[in-house]
Scaffold this motif. Structure first.
Motif, PDB file in Angstrom:
ATOM      1  N   LEU B  71     -99.410 -18.727 -26.072  1.00 20.39           N
ATOM      2  CA  LEU B  71    -100.169 -18.361 -24.933  1.00 20.39           C
ATOM      3  C   LEU B  71     -99.231 -17.890 -23.668  1.00 20.39           C
ATOM      4  O   LEU B  71     -98.065 -18.406 -23.515  1.00 20.39           O
ATOM      5  CB  LEU B  71    -100.832 -19.642 -24.483  1.00 20.39           C
ATOM      6  CG  LEU B  71    -102.029 -19.548 -23.246  1.00 20.39           C
ATOM      7  CD1 LEU B  71    -102.812 -18.680 -23.341  1.00 20.39           C
ATOM      8  CD2 LEU B  71    -102.677 -21.056 -22.996  1.00 20.39           C
ATOM      9  N   GLY B  72     -99.602 -16.860 -23.032  1.00 22.47           N
ATOM     10  CA  GLY B  72     -98.949 -16.034 -22.060  1.00 22.47           C
ATOM     11  C   GLY B  72     -99.828 -15.886 -20.950  1.00 22.47           C
ATOM     12  O   GLY B  72    -100.271 -16.700 -20.331  1.00 22.47           O
ATOM     13  N   ALA B  73    -100.424 -14.488 -20.789  1.00 16.75           N
ATOM     14  CA  ALA B  73    -101.201 -14.140 -19.731  1.00 16.75           C
ATOM     15  C   ALA B  73    -100.530 -14.420 -18.395  1.00 16.75           C
ATOM     16  O   ALA B  73    -101.445 -14.965 -17.482  1.00 16.75           O
ATOM     17  CB  ALA B  73    -102.594 -14.675 -20.076  1.00 16.75           C
ATOM     18  N   GLY B  74     -99.467 -14.270 -18.161  1.00 20.07           N
ATOM     19  CA  GLY B  74     -98.768 -14.353 -16.935  1.00 20.07           C
ATOM     20  C   GLY B  74     -97.801 -15.755 -16.561  1.00 20.07           C
ATOM     21  O   GLY B  74     -97.126 -15.754 -15.742  1.00 20.07           O
ATOM     22  N   ALA B  75     -97.843 -16.291 -17.645  1.00 23.85           N
ATOM     23  CA  ALA B  75     -96.925 -17.557 -17.683  1.00 23.85           C
ATOM     24  C   ALA B  75     -96.317 -17.685 -19.121  1.00 23.85           C
ATOM     25  O   ALA B  75     -96.943 -17.839 -19.882  1.00 23.85           O
ATOM     26  CB  ALA B  75     -97.493 -18.877 -17.212  1.00 23.85           C
ATOM     27  N   HIS B 162    -103.275  -8.042 -13.931  1.00 23.32           N
ATOM     28  CA  HIS B 162    -103.787  -9.461 -14.056  1.00 23.32           C
ATOM     29  C   HIS B 162    -104.839  -9.729 -13.302  1.00 23.32           C
ATOM     30  O   HIS B 162    -104.874  -9.319 -12.226  1.00 23.32           O
ATOM     31  CB  HIS B 162    -102.507 -10.394 -13.729  1.00 23.32           C
ATOM     32  CG  HIS B 162    -102.651 -11.808 -14.354  1.00 23.32           C
ATOM     33  ND1 HIS B 162    -103.694 -12.585 -13.874  1.00 23.32           N
ATOM     34  CD2 HIS B 162    -102.009 -12.546 -15.148  1.00 23.32           C
ATOM     35  CE1 HIS B 162    -103.845 -13.665 -14.493  1.00 23.32           C
ATOM     36  NE2 HIS B 162    -102.499 -13.743 -15.348  1.00 23.32           N
ATOM     37  N   GLU B 164    -106.250 -12.320 -12.095  1.00 28.10           N
ATOM     38  CA  GLU B 164    -106.120 -13.337 -10.850  1.00 28.10           C
ATOM     39  C   GLU B 164    -105.385 -12.610  -9.826  1.00 28.10           C
ATOM     40  O   GLU B 164    -105.848 -12.853  -8.715  1.00 28.10           O
ATOM     41  CB  GLU B 164    -105.460 -14.786 -11.390  1.00 28.10           C
ATOM     42  CG  GLU B 164    -105.971 -15.311 -12.304  1.00 28.10           C
ATOM     43  CD  GLU B 164    -105.445 -16.998 -12.046  1.00 28.10           C
ATOM     44  OE1 GLU B 164    -104.732 -17.277 -11.385  1.00 28.10           O
ATOM     45  OE2 GLU B 164    -105.829 -17.600 -13.313  1.00 28.10           O
ATOM     46  N   SER B 165    -104.519 -11.627  -9.981  1.00 35.60           N
ATOM     47  CA  SER B 165    -103.762 -10.859  -9.051  1.00 35.60           C
ATOM     48  C   SER B 165    -105.026 -10.142  -8.413  1.00 35.60           C
ATOM     49  O   SER B 165    -105.024  -9.876  -7.191  1.00 35.60           O
ATOM     50  CB  SER B 165    -103.031  -9.916  -9.383  1.00 35.60           C
ATOM     51  OG  SER B 165    -101.814 -10.691 -10.360  1.00 35.60           O
ATOM     52  N   GLN B 167    -108.222 -10.722  -8.176  1.00 35.71           N
ATOM     53  CA  GLN B 167    -109.037 -11.498  -7.256  1.00 35.71           C
ATOM     54  C   GLN B 167    -108.441 -11.789  -6.081  1.00 35.71           C
ATOM     55  O   GLN B 167    -109.022 -11.862  -4.966  1.00 35.71           O
ATOM     56  CB  GLN B 167    -109.335 -13.011  -8.337  1.00 35.71           C
ATOM     57  CG  GLN B 167    -110.197 -12.781  -9.313  1.00 35.71           C
ATOM     58  CD  GLN B 167    -110.152 -13.839 -10.370  1.00 35.71           C
ATOM     59  OE1 GLN B 167    -109.802 -15.003  -9.916  1.00 35.71           O
ATOM     60  NE2 GLN B 167    -110.679 -13.677 -11.383  1.00 35.71           N
ATOM     61  N   VAL B 168    -107.117 -12.402  -6.051  1.00 35.40           N
ATOM     62  CA  VAL B 168    -106.386 -12.600  -4.844  1.00 35.40           C
ATOM     63  C   VAL B 168    -106.560 -11.497  -3.712  1.00 35.40           C
ATOM     64  O   VAL B 168    -106.665 -11.604  -2.626  1.00 35.40           O
ATOM     65  CB  VAL B 168    -105.203 -13.338  -5.034  1.00 35.40           C
ATOM     66  CG1 VAL B 168    -104.522 -13.563  -3.773  1.00 35.40           C
ATOM     67  CG2 VAL B 168    -105.035 -14.448  -5.861  1.00 35.40           C
ATOM     68  N   GLY B 271     -98.505 -24.024 -13.818  1.00 29.32           N
ATOM     69  CA  GLY B 271     -99.031 -22.752 -12.921  1.00 29.32           C
ATOM     70  C   GLY B 271     -98.278 -22.826 -11.654  1.00 29.32           C
ATOM     71  O   GLY B 271     -98.257 -21.859 -10.895  1.00 29.32           O
ATOM     72  N   LEU B 405    -100.991 -23.725 -29.709  1.00 26.73           N
ATOM     73  CA  LEU B 405    -101.523 -23.182 -28.482  1.00 26.73           C
ATOM     74  C   LEU B 405    -101.971 -21.582 -28.736  1.00 26.73           C
ATOM     75  O   LEU B 405    -100.945 -20.883 -28.543  1.00 26.73           O
ATOM     76  CB  LEU B 405    -100.794 -23.552 -27.135  1.00 26.73           C
ATOM     77  CG  LEU B 405    -101.352 -23.407 -25.863  1.00 26.73           C
ATOM     78  CD1 LEU B 405    -102.814 -24.409 -25.817  1.00 26.73           C
ATOM     79  CD2 LEU B 405    -100.410 -23.899 -24.928  1.00 26.73           C
ATOM     80  N   TYR B 408    -104.717 -15.989 -25.230  1.00 32.60           N
ATOM     81  CA  TYR B 408    -105.621 -15.943 -24.478  1.00 32.60           C
ATOM     82  C   TYR B 408    -106.815 -15.126 -24.869  1.00 32.60           C
ATOM     83  O   TYR B 408    -106.779 -14.171 -25.592  1.00 32.60           O
ATOM     84  CB  TYR B 408    -104.886 -15.257 -23.158  1.00 32.60           C
ATOM     85  CG  TYR B 408    -106.045 -15.351 -21.866  1.00 32.60           C
ATOM     86  CD1 TYR B 408    -105.751 -16.229 -20.978  1.00 32.60           C
ATOM     87  CD2 TYR B 408    -106.457 -14.394 -21.495  1.00 32.60           C
ATOM     88  CE1 TYR B 408    -106.682 -16.399 -19.869  1.00 32.60           C
ATOM     89  CE2 TYR B 408    -107.330 -14.216 -20.213  1.00 32.60           C
ATOM     90  CZ  TYR B 408    -107.306 -15.447 -19.555  1.00 32.60           C
ATOM     91  OH  TYR B 408    -108.049 -15.347 -18.317  1.00 32.60           O
ATOM     92  N   ARG B 412    -112.916 -13.887 -21.106  1.00 31.94           N
ATOM     93  CA  ARG B 412    -113.112 -14.610 -19.901  1.00 31.94           C
ATOM     94  C   ARG B 412    -112.878 -13.590 -18.625  1.00 31.94           C
ATOM     95  O   ARG B 412    -113.642 -14.077 -17.735  1.00 31.94           O
ATOM     96  CB  ARG B 412    -111.784 -15.514 -19.678  1.00 31.94           C
ATOM     97  CG  ARG B 412    -111.766 -16.877 -20.576  1.00 31.94           C
ATOM     98  CD  ARG B 412    -110.580 -17.722 -20.172  1.00 31.94           C
ATOM     99  NE  ARG B 412    -110.323 -18.313 -18.863  1.00 31.94           N
ATOM    100  CZ  ARG B 412    -109.517 -19.114 -18.539  1.00 31.94           C
ATOM    101  NH1 ARG B 412    -108.704 -19.768 -19.615  1.00 31.94           N
ATOM    102  NH2 ARG B 412    -109.383 -19.475 -17.379  1.00 31.94           N
TER     103      ARG B 412
END
Lengths: 484, 443, 130
Positions: B71-75, B162, B164-165, B167-168, B271, B405, B408, B412
């Protein structure tokens, strides 16, 4: 002491400080996997050193720093209290540091429990109804809080409220955050007692104002005695009250911002709740609100149903996301551990001792240093180097001279409304003996300012470097190392 | 109370000096009506009790120690030399505050100066700041800077940035009155024709991420001219380790390079705290948000370091500051500098290459099973998107049972990619682990 | 504090030197002294139209920023780019360190400025208030 080489100057081609296993999958030339037009021709010039070289480098650098464990650190407004070692240990448990932020909720019930529990505890301590741990630092918490205030007014059809009142004694982040949140800043004056001038507040408070940002105790270390009246003035005109939690260390278990009439608050976990400052961060700046503002909190919000925790994203009135993932999570674990360690009685004793220590220093120094507002203070006291200025010794000189005696100086030249300000925050952790030694040193320096001003003006004398040329740094900026 | 020194006797003598007769007298300024009687908090815990309690909570988590992480997606689950944490735990680093007094903060100042140098070296830029809250925060601050220097009020952001980026960015934009327009993707890369359609005289900047959220390397060279011809800024968010092998944003003509610094030696930590890096060209030096360290000399002419260009900042310029940021992620930046020192020039390249090789191996093996199809046909780095014939939920659920794990679930954030599965492979994964992923995925 | 007799002054501590229809603008000795070591100056652009009392430049010391308000209206015809490279000249010779030269669009604005005597009186007042 001589200069420490930059790591780039220590670097020699061919040295290594790492080991990796051999690549065990079939390897191909990169050019076959990715078109060479995307590839870099020249590798970035990172250091090439052995492991011992690297360890020595950072050890040497560390010895050129002063931390809370090195000695007294009465830096006003920053609450440089002891950072308990056990908090570092528990925050490094495998269960906490090795979770991916996108693991399913069922696999991270412990993390969600940390966040949920800390929300409940901080809410209780502050008299708020819910706290979000998303903001990464105090200024970020302020920003989130101001966005919440704006969103609240907009939702009530009062989006025209585009002004925020900030006292002239406020931290610089207050007006800066207000500007980022799209507000115009109005300054309210302090009266001759150092508190908000009520008459001026009444004048500037009107239907275009979204709210008032206040630090209480304020940046002079004084409690705003008329806080209930202040809240009424703001609320009567439909505004909200914002509490800057920078000075929360003065009032835990004694008075709660929620009970004083504040609607929104940010905490600085790296001040009040003992998490380390890390040489500038990471901090954590949770934002707390009263019930009517809960719908506007940033997403996600940690919720609990039956015995299961979950992240709630479905909040249509929320200001939205303000940070990736869930805030500076690992920092919040340390704050939780601190609250668990202190309990109710402990937190109250923290504030009592912090206030006692600050008053003791003020009392024992006010005959030699001007105390512009001579009354009982809260967790910090603001003296002035005004008298010493007569001998040509500035507050900056006094601060630099303190370095020679092994102290981190107080905050200087803040708040702006006191000339030659020396803002001293001893925190609750320090013993009477430490305070006495510091007081003696401050008195010695005051004497020197009269008998031998040059020794103060040319200080520091015992540090690894002497005063640095800040004008040169700003005129001809050198912001990275360049190979000669 | 072991964190408070004063005894009852100390208190008594101090109160006497102050001239009051009780602790309560110190709080007389607080109106009685707001006094708080009692806080409802748990009873204080001893160290033994605290450790037990925290372990109990931590044990309710499952970690990447037990589950093999794809799993990655930014982390990202990269290797971290153990030496780093031992050095970070030197109190001189972690208990210090912002280096306001340079004479006793040369350790922090020099190490962050070195960090700035390394970030410039990786990104190919002239100037880097001392860090921001996270990669997303850097990206948002870059967008704000672009609006301020161009005096324009719209930013274009690639949909392959990304989620989330984005969204922020939208949260900040709502309050800063910045218009955010998304540029669509085509085959996993920014759709240039959509960019051409949307770029206009009010466009302050294009925000693009490479490798992007899908793991794909964007064709930045192809958009650079378009953006600059429009007098807009090109802002590139990137993975710092990828820059050991990929062309730097600077080489590609970016005006600002930002990114998430977590891969540089920081654990996943659910996170955060992570690290936003921010680098730009010299001409924007005085518009950069946050703290910057500069080199200078002391009275004897010895080299030293100070916080510089401070008039940009909130404590001086107040509401006119370039940003409200104050605390940054100092210790995480130090961690990143240590990571780049320990891994060094060779090590960073090896991490980047191994991640890339292993990701491509996993990609081929998964495709070979017939159960997966490539979602896009573009070059990728350490992460790739597949179309799964099995619902992604089921697939990940099944893998968890095998202590893996999985990737992603792209659905979503991208409803049109409901079958999309984003798999990350770092240098830490072994061939055996990848082969096991492939076996378990087709079961 | 040096107040040359051949100049005009604004209440916000800018000086003006008139050469026919051109006004040279700079920062007074008093203002540079208050600011301390000047490290950076941001100047208007050539040909820019500026207005009286409008903020047209910014002067930075290590820990302060001062706004520079134009005492006159007109078009910028010369910019002193030397100041960009060595802003310390403002500290050293404030009255030689002109920021910009402006072609005046309204001569009558000069009547709003202070003569040296009046400016000195203003300085006395400011000193007393501190």
């Amino acid at each position: 002491m001589s200069e420490v080489n930059l790591i780039f100057e220590t670097s020699r081609p061919g040295r290594k400080a790492y080991s990796l296993p051999e690549c065990d999958v079939p390897q191909k030339p990169i050019g076959e996997l990715i078109d060479s037009s995307y590839l870099r021709e020249k590798a970035p010039e990172l250091p090439e050193v052995s492991e011992l070289d690297a360890v020595r480098h950072y050890t040497k650098l560390s010895l050129r720093n002063h931390g809370v464990d090195s000695g007294f650190y009465p830096l006003g407004s920053c609450t440089m209290k002891y950072n308990p070692k056990v908090n570092e240990a528990v925050a490094r448990l495998d269960g906490f540091i090795n979770c991916h932020p996108y693991q399913p909720e069922s696999m991270v019930q412990g993390n969600l429990e940390v966040m949920y529990t800390l929300d409940r505890l901080l809410s209780e301590i502050s008299g708020m109804d819910q706290v979000s741990l998303q903001p990464a630092a105090g200024a970020h918490g302020e920003l989130a809080g101001l966005m919440i205030i704006k969103a609240y007014h907009e939702n009530r059809g009062e989006g025209n409220r585009d002004k925020i009142i900030v006292p002239d004694s406020a931290h610089g982040t207050n007006p800066a955050s207000a500007a980022v949140a799209g507000f115009e800043v109005i300054e309210v004056k302090s009266d001759d007692r150092g508190c908000v001038d009520l008459e001026h507040l009444k004048e500037v408070m009107n239907e275009e104002v979204a709210g008032l940002m206040l630090t209480n105790p304020n940046t002079l270390g004084l409690f705003e005695t008329e806080i209930v009246e202040i809240a009424k003035i703001v609320h009567d005109k439909g505004g909200l009250l914002y509490y800057d939690g920078a000075n929360m260390n003065a009032i835990m278990g004694i008075a709660r911002p929620g009970d004083m009439g504040f609607d929104v608050i940010h905490f600085n976990l790296h001040k009040t709740f003992s998490t380390p400052h890390g040489g500038g961060g990471p901090g954590s700046g949770p934002v707390g609100v009263k019930e009517s503002l809960i719908p506007f909190l940033p997403v996600p919000v940690v919720c609990k149903k039956d015995d299961t925790y979950y992240l709630d994203f479905d909040r249509p009135l929320s200001i939205g996301r303000i940070k990736s993932f869930y805030g500076n999570f690992n920092v919040t674990i340390k704050a939780l551990a601190y609250i668990f360690t202190m309990g109710e009685e402990g937190l109250k004793k923290v504030s009592e001792s912090a206030v006692l220590n600050a008053n003791y220093i003020a009392q024992k120094l006010k005959d030699v240093y001007l105390l512009p507002y001579d009354k009982i203070c809260m967790h910090e006291c603001v003296l002035s180097g005004y008298r010493q200025k007569a001998n040509g010794v500035s507050t900056l000189d006094i601060a630099k001279r303190l370095l020679d005696f092994g102290y981190h100086p107080p905050t200087v030249y803040f708040p702006l409304i006191v000339s030659e300000a020396l803002m001293i925050e001893p925190t609750e952790c320090e013993s009477k003996e430490t305070l006495d030694e510091f007081i003696n040193t401050m008195r010695t320096i005051a004497e020197e300012a009269e008998s031998n001003p040059d020794i103060v003006k040319t200080a520091p004398h015992n540090t690894v470097v002497s005063r640095l040329d800040e004008a040169l740094a700003a005129r001809k900026p050198v912001l990275k190392w360049k190979k000669e | 109370m072991r964190y408070i020194s004063n005894t009852a006797a100390d208190k008594e003598s101090m109160l006497k000096e102050i001239g009051v007769d009780s602790i309560e007298a110190l709080f007389e300024d607080i109106p009685k009506e707001v006094y708080c009687d009692k806080l409802n908090l748990p009873k204080a815990m001893s160290e033994i009790e605290l450790i037990k309690k925290m372990k109990e909570i931590a044990q309710k988590n499952e970690t990447v120690d037990k589950y093999t992480c794809f799993l990655g997606a930014g982390a990202y689950d990269h290797f971290i030399p153990v030496t780093i944490d031992q050095l970070i735990l030197r109190q001189e680093f972690y208990t210090a505050y912002t280096p306001y007094q340079p004479e006793i903060s040369q350790g922090t100042l020099q190490s962050i100066f070195e960090y700035q140098t390394m970030i410039c070296e990786l990104t190919g830029m002239d100037v880097a700041n001392a860090s921001m809250y996270d990669g997303t925060n850097s990206l948002v601050e870059a967008a704000i800077l672009a609006c301020s220097v161009t005096k324009r009020s719209e930013v274009l952001v690639a949909k392959s940035v990304h989620p989330e980026s984005r969204q922020v960015l939208k949260t900040y934009a709502r309050f800063k009155k910045i218009k955010v327009t998304e540029v669509d993707y085509l085959d996993g890369q920014l759709d240039i024709s959509d960019l051409e359609a949307k770029i206009n005289s009010d466009t302050a900047a294009l925000l693009i991420q490479s490798p992007n959220f899908f793991g794909i390397i964007e064709d930045i060279a192809a958009v650079e001219k378009l953006v600059h011809d429009n007098k807009s800024l090109l802002i590139v968010s990137t993975d710092p380790i990828s820059l050991a092998v990929l062309k730097s944003p600077g080489e590609l003509g970016a005006d600002i390079a930002v990114g998430e610094g977590q891969p540089l030696g920081n654990p996943l930590s659910y996170g955060g705290p992570y690290l936003g890096f921010f680098a730009t060209k010299e001409k924007y030096m005085r518009r950069v948000p946050g703290r910057i360290i500069g080199q200078t000399v002391d009275q004897q002419g010895r080299r030293g370091f100070v916080l510089t260009l401070q008039t940009r900042e909130q404590h001086i310029r107040r509401e006119k500051a370039t940003s409200n940021i104050c605390s940054n992620q100092g210790l995480i930046a130090l961690t990143a500098a240590m990571y780049m020192t320990f891994m060094g020039k060779e090590g960073l390249r090896e991490v980047a290459e191994q991640s890339l090789m292993k990701a491509h191996y996993a990609y081929e093996k998964l495709i070979e099973t017939g159960k997966f199809k490539p979602l896009f046909d573009k070059p990728f780095y350490k992460e790739f998107a597949l179309e799964s014939t099995e619902p992604v939920d089921n697939l990940n659920e099944k893998l968890l049972k095998a202590n893996i794990l999985g990737g992603y679930q792209l659905g979503r954030d991208y409803p049109e990619l409901e079958k999309g599965w984003l798999v990350a492979v770092t240098e830490k994964r072994t061939k055996e682990e990848i082969d096991r992923l492939v076996r378990e995925a087709v079961k | 504090m040096n107040v040359p007799s051949n100049l005009l002054f604004s209440k916000t501590h800018e000086w003006v030197r008139i050469e026919e229809n051109i006004a040279y603008l700079g920062l007074t000795d008093f203002a540079q002294d208050k600011l301390g070591q000047i490290v950076f100056v941001d100047l208007p652009e050539l040909n820019q139209e500026i207005k009286e009392k409008e903020q047209v430049a910014e002067v930075e010391s290590v820990k302060a920023v001062a706004e520079f308000f134009s005492p006159v209206s007109g078009k910028v015809v010369k910019v002193n780019e030397d100041l960009l490279d060595s802003p310390e000249q403002i500290n050293e010779n404030p009255y030689d360190s002109w920021f910009v030269a402006v072609e005046l669009s309204d001569q009558s604005e000069l009547e709003n400025l202070l003569n040296p005597q009046k400016y000195e009186a203003l300085l006395m007042e400011e000193e007393e208030n501190h």
